[in-house]
Design a protein around this motif. Structure first.
Motif, PDB file in Angstrom:
ATOM      1  N   UNK A 196      50.711  39.092  51.634  1.00 30.12           N
ATOM      2  CA  UNK A 196      49.842  38.649  52.736  1.00 30.12           C
ATOM      3  C   UNK A 196      48.361  38.871  52.437  1.00 30.12           C
ATOM      4  N   UNK A 197      48.022  39.770  51.493  1.00 28.54           N
ATOM      5  CA  UNK A 197      46.608  39.982  51.155  1.00 28.54           C
ATOM      6  C   UNK A 197      46.295  39.518  49.736  1.00 28.54           C
ATOM      7  N   UNK A 198      47.202  38.745  49.157  1.00 27.09           N
ATOM      8  CA  UNK A 198      46.923  38.184  47.831  1.00 27.09           C
ATOM      9  C   UNK A 198      45.849  37.117  47.968  1.00 27.09           C
ATOM     10  N   UNK A 199      44.867  37.148  47.103  1.00 28.44           N
ATOM     11  CA  UNK A 199      43.729  36.232  47.226  1.00 28.44           C
ATOM     12  C   UNK A 199      44.138  34.807  46.865  1.00 28.44           C
ATOM     13  N   UNK A 200      44.753  34.628  45.707  1.00 28.21           N
ATOM     14  CA  UNK A 200      45.309  33.335  45.342  1.00 28.21           C
ATOM     15  C   UNK A 200      46.799  33.398  45.668  1.00 28.21           C
ATOM     16  N   UNK A 201      47.199  32.684  46.696  1.00 29.69           N
ATOM     17  CA  UNK A 201      48.572  32.829  47.202  1.00 29.69           C
ATOM     18  C   UNK A 201      49.623  32.520  46.146  1.00 29.69           C
ATOM     19  N   UNK A 202      49.369  31.532  45.306  1.00 26.80           N
ATOM     20  CA  UNK A 202      50.298  31.178  44.242  1.00 26.80           C
ATOM     21  C   UNK A 202      49.853  31.853  42.954  1.00 26.80           C
ATOM     22  N   UNK A 203      50.705  32.721  42.392  1.00 27.73           N
ATOM     23  CA  UNK A 203      50.344  33.431  41.163  1.00 27.73           C
ATOM     24  C   UNK A 203      50.324  32.473  39.983  1.00 27.73           C
ATOM     25  N   UNK A 204      49.206  32.495  39.230  1.00 28.16           N
ATOM     26  CA  UNK A 204      49.085  31.636  38.065  1.00 28.16           C
ATOM     27  C   UNK A 204      49.057  32.433  36.772  1.00 28.16           C
ATOM     28  N   UNK A 205      48.785  33.725  36.870  1.00 30.75           N
ATOM     29  CA  UNK A 205      48.779  34.572  35.683  1.00 30.75           C
ATOM     30  C   UNK A 205      50.203  34.751  35.169  1.00 30.75           C
ATOM     31  N   UNK A 206      50.356  34.735  33.845  1.00 28.56           N
ATOM     32  CA  UNK A 206      51.663  34.877  33.211  1.00 28.56           C
ATOM     33  C   UNK A 206      51.637  36.053  32.243  1.00 28.56           C
ATOM     34  N   UNK A 207      52.776  36.290  31.592  1.00 31.79           N
ATOM     35  CA  UNK A 207      52.831  37.359  30.589  1.00 31.79           C
ATOM     36  C   UNK A 207      51.817  37.132  29.473  1.00 31.79           C
ATOM     37  N   UNK A 208      51.562  35.866  29.170  1.00 27.75           N
ATOM     38  CA  UNK A 208      50.541  35.557  28.161  1.00 27.75           C
ATOM     39  C   UNK A 208      49.198  36.152  28.562  1.00 27.75           C
ATOM     40  N   UNK A 209      48.822  35.953  29.815  1.00 27.89           N
ATOM     41  CA  UNK A 209      47.541  36.484  30.302  1.00 27.89           C
ATOM     42  C   UNK A 209      47.505  38.003  30.237  1.00 27.89           C
ATOM     43  N   UNK A 210      48.608  38.650  30.622  1.00 30.30           N
ATOM     44  CA  UNK A 210      48.638  40.113  30.646  1.00 30.30           C
ATOM     45  C   UNK A 210      48.469  40.697  29.247  1.00 30.30           C
ATOM     46  N   UNK A 211      49.228  40.182  28.282  1.00 28.09           N
ATOM     47  CA  UNK A 211      49.144  40.710  26.912  1.00 28.09           C
ATOM     48  C   UNK A 211      47.808  40.345  26.262  1.00 28.09           C
ATOM     49  N   UNK A 212      47.316  39.170  26.570  1.00 23.71           N
ATOM     50  CA  UNK A 212      46.014  38.746  26.073  1.00 23.71           C
ATOM     51  C   UNK A 212      44.923  39.699  26.571  1.00 23.71           C
ATOM     52  N   UNK A 213      44.968  40.026  27.858  1.00 20.29           N
ATOM     53  CA  UNK A 213      43.968  40.926  28.438  1.00 20.29           C
ATOM     54  C   UNK A 213      44.059  42.331  27.850  1.00 20.29           C
ATOM     55  N   UNK A 214      45.267  42.819  27.657  1.00 25.37           N
ATOM     56  CA  UNK A 214      45.438  44.164  27.088  1.00 25.37           C
ATOM     57  C   UNK A 214      44.900  44.211  25.663  1.00 25.37           C
TER      58      UNK A 214
END
Length: 599
Positions: free
Chosen positions: A42-60
């Protein structure tokens, strides 16, 4: 500075950065993105999540590089302190507590000011690709994005802690406190969830402190909201997005929009108007923000009842994301089409329709640094997603160009002709069009190899992107021609509205299906001759679906247990299939037990 001193300070600083980063970012990620994501939806800014595992590992990966840069600059600061080359001190009594507080405020202002101007500079085309592009890989940022910087940007992000001690006497503890504050602020800015309460952005004093929505909008819209701690530089320089306050307010007012158990929204029709080629547009004036922030080219499903029978149909959004104040569907009336005829003849302003959130794999992900030529090929009502894409490119990619090839029966059947002609006159160096009319003699009748070949000859293949939408036969013909012309397959993007045939799967097994839909689990069985979707519908399971032809992707679910074979697939990528996604409308069970989740 000798090697011993460098290593003695670098290694502890590196470990400290990694530990603090983990302590701050990992719990935030696990709480909001993994374990309690449904609770905090209910407090998620972008209601539909677009980030994927690719984004997470890329960011790390890039965060680790940032640790090295940050630790190196810290070591340099310590060296300057050791040789008494800066104004850092450690004895509180040297200047007193009043100066500690005052210097903290000044240092915070300097840090915020440097960040704003460095950040704004990094968005200039000359610097963006060398400094800031890495950080903008995530349009839906997560806590791991907080320190995902290119090494060159990491230097600029940390340089203030080198500059400030040369111009301001500052206690060592104040410097450490600012770094911790910076870490906390960065995590909140990239959290993806809004923890600041309703009304914060309109309160006389608090409104100058950035909230999570402030920076999240920057990742979505790019040019604006550059501030770090405070909004005043954005306000003074006119770089704050106009709808920032409304965007923050909207997060807390989503309950005002009625939502069904199936996850669809009940939206009121505010305008209906006729279009050429037996088409019409339906506009929804007051909609949740996700109908403004969709990715150009995506579609929605409409659920409605006609004479007590339920129907679901998919239609592309023709409105321009982040630009139009409404959501719009442009639909062609189909002869004997039950739903399109009902919408064309019976729907009235003020009526309510059930719309699913925007979805689909035929979409454009704009990047302001792109220097592409987009060749947009459409026929008839296939212009609807293409139109949304073209408006997005013109707005968000100032270096890119568009060549439109648009086929129709005659000059009077061109949907969006006034808007297309306006773009051609407004952006003569960026937008060009060519119409094809099958029923007229003074123009070319059909989009053909010759018209495409002339575009390819004059342009770099690596910068060409083809987007095609229209009848199946046209798409197959043009796609084949493009492959023969050596266009790489990943530069050809297609959207089918209908499909004429499918592969028949002869083998299937009766199966027990367990499916999670909107947080609830359902169990049902197939008889061995049905698709999973057909069995679900027959047993009143609220399965998502629309085209039932393997085209739209609305019925996409993740298969975590068991196996299926799909009769047809024009919606899922190889990557999605490898991740376990299936189209339930095309899936014939190949195992006795299957577990599905709608993600």
């Amino acid at each position: 500075m000798n090697l011993t001193f460098f290593l003695e300070n670098l290694i502890p600083a590196l470990v400290e950065n990694a530990v603090i980063y983990t302590i701050f970012s990992l719990p935030a990620f696990l709480i909001f993105w993994v374990f309690f994501k449904k609770k905090y939806q209910k407090i998620r800014i972008q209601e539909v999540q677009r980030a994927t595992n690719h984004n997470f590992f890329y960011d790390i990966k890039y965060s680790i590089l940032t640790f090295f840069v940050s630790a190196s600059l810290f070591t340099l600061a310590m060296y300057f302190y050791k040789i008494e080359y800066n104004l850092v001190y450690t004895d509180i009594n040297e200047r007193g507590w009043l100066w500690v507080g005052f210097s903290f405020c000044i240092a915070l202002f300097i840090n915020d000011t440097l960040f704003y101007w460095f950040h704004r500079m990094m968005h200039l085309p000359l610097f963006y690709q060398f400094f800031h592009r890495v950080h903008h890989e995530s349009t839906d940022p997560s806590p791991f994005t907080s320190y995902a910087f290119h090494p060159s940007e990491a230097v600029l992000e940390n340089v203030s802690m080198l500059i400030i001690p040369f111009i301001l006497p500052i206690h060592f503890g104040v410097m450490i406190f600012i770094q911790l504050l910076d870490m906390t602020n960065n995590i909140l800015a990239h959290l993806g969830y809004e923890l600041y309460p309703k009304g914060w952005v309109k309160f006389p004093i608090l409104k100058f402190k950035t909230v999570s929505t402030h920076h999240n909008m920057h990742h979505q819209l790019f040019h604006g909201n550059y501030g770090l701690y405070f909004t005043w530089w954005d306000k003074w320089m006119g770089t704050e997005f106009e709808d920032y306050e409304n965007r923050h307010q909207e997060i807390f007012e989503r309950d005002l929009f009625e939502k069904t158990e199936n996850g669809t929204y009940k939206l009121s029709v505010t305008n209906i108007h006729a279009e050429p080629n037996n088409a019409f547009s339906i506009e929804f004036g007051s909609v949740p923000y996700l109908f403004h922030s969709f990715q150009a080219g995506q579609h929605v499903s409409i659920n409605l009842k006609i004479q007590d029978k339920s129907y679901t149909r998919t239609f592309s959004l023709s409105s321009l994301p982040f630009q139009d104040p409404f959501a719009r569907l442009t639909i062609k009336k189909i002869p004997n089409g039950i739903v399109t005829n009902y919408l064309a003849n019976s729907l009235q302003v003020g009526d309510t329709l059930e719309l699913s959130p925007p979805t689909g794999n035929f979409y454009l992900d704009p990047d302001p640094t792109n220097h592409n030529l987009y060749v947009m090929i459409a026929a008839g009502s296939g212009i609807t997603p293409i139109y949304s894409m073209m408006g997005t490119i013109l707005h968000f990619e100032p270096k890119s160009k568009i060549q439109l090839l648009y086929g129709n029966r005659n000059k009077n059947s061109v949907i969006f002709k006034d808007e297309i002609d306006h773009w051609a006159s407004t952006y003569p160096n960026r937008f060009s069009k060519q119409y094809f009319f099958s029923e007229e003699n003074d123009t070319e009748k059909y989009i053909n190899r010759t018209s495409i070949e002339s575009i390819i000859k004059n342009n770099n293949l690596l910068k060409l992107q083809f987007y095609i939408c229209g009848p199946e036969r046209m798409i197959e013909t043009i796609s084949e021609e493009l492959l023969n012309l050596k266009i790489p397959k990943d530069q050809i993007h297609i959207e089918l509205f209908t499909k004429s045939n499918q592969t028949t799967i002869s083998t299937s097994k009766p199966a027990k299906i367990k499916a999670e839909l909107q947080g609830k689990w359902y169990e049902f069985e197939t008889d061995g001759n049905q698709t999973i979707l057909d069995a679900g519908i027959q047993q009143n399971i609220p399965m998502p679906y629309s085209c039932q032809s393997g085209i739209c992707g609305t019925c996409k679910m993740n298969c975590s247990e068991g196996s299926v074979e799909m009769k047809s697939n024009d919606a899922l990528s190889k990557k999605e299939i490898n991740q376990g996604y299936i189209l339930t409308c095309q899936s014939m069970p190949q195992s006795e037990s299957i577990v599905l989740k709608f993600k």
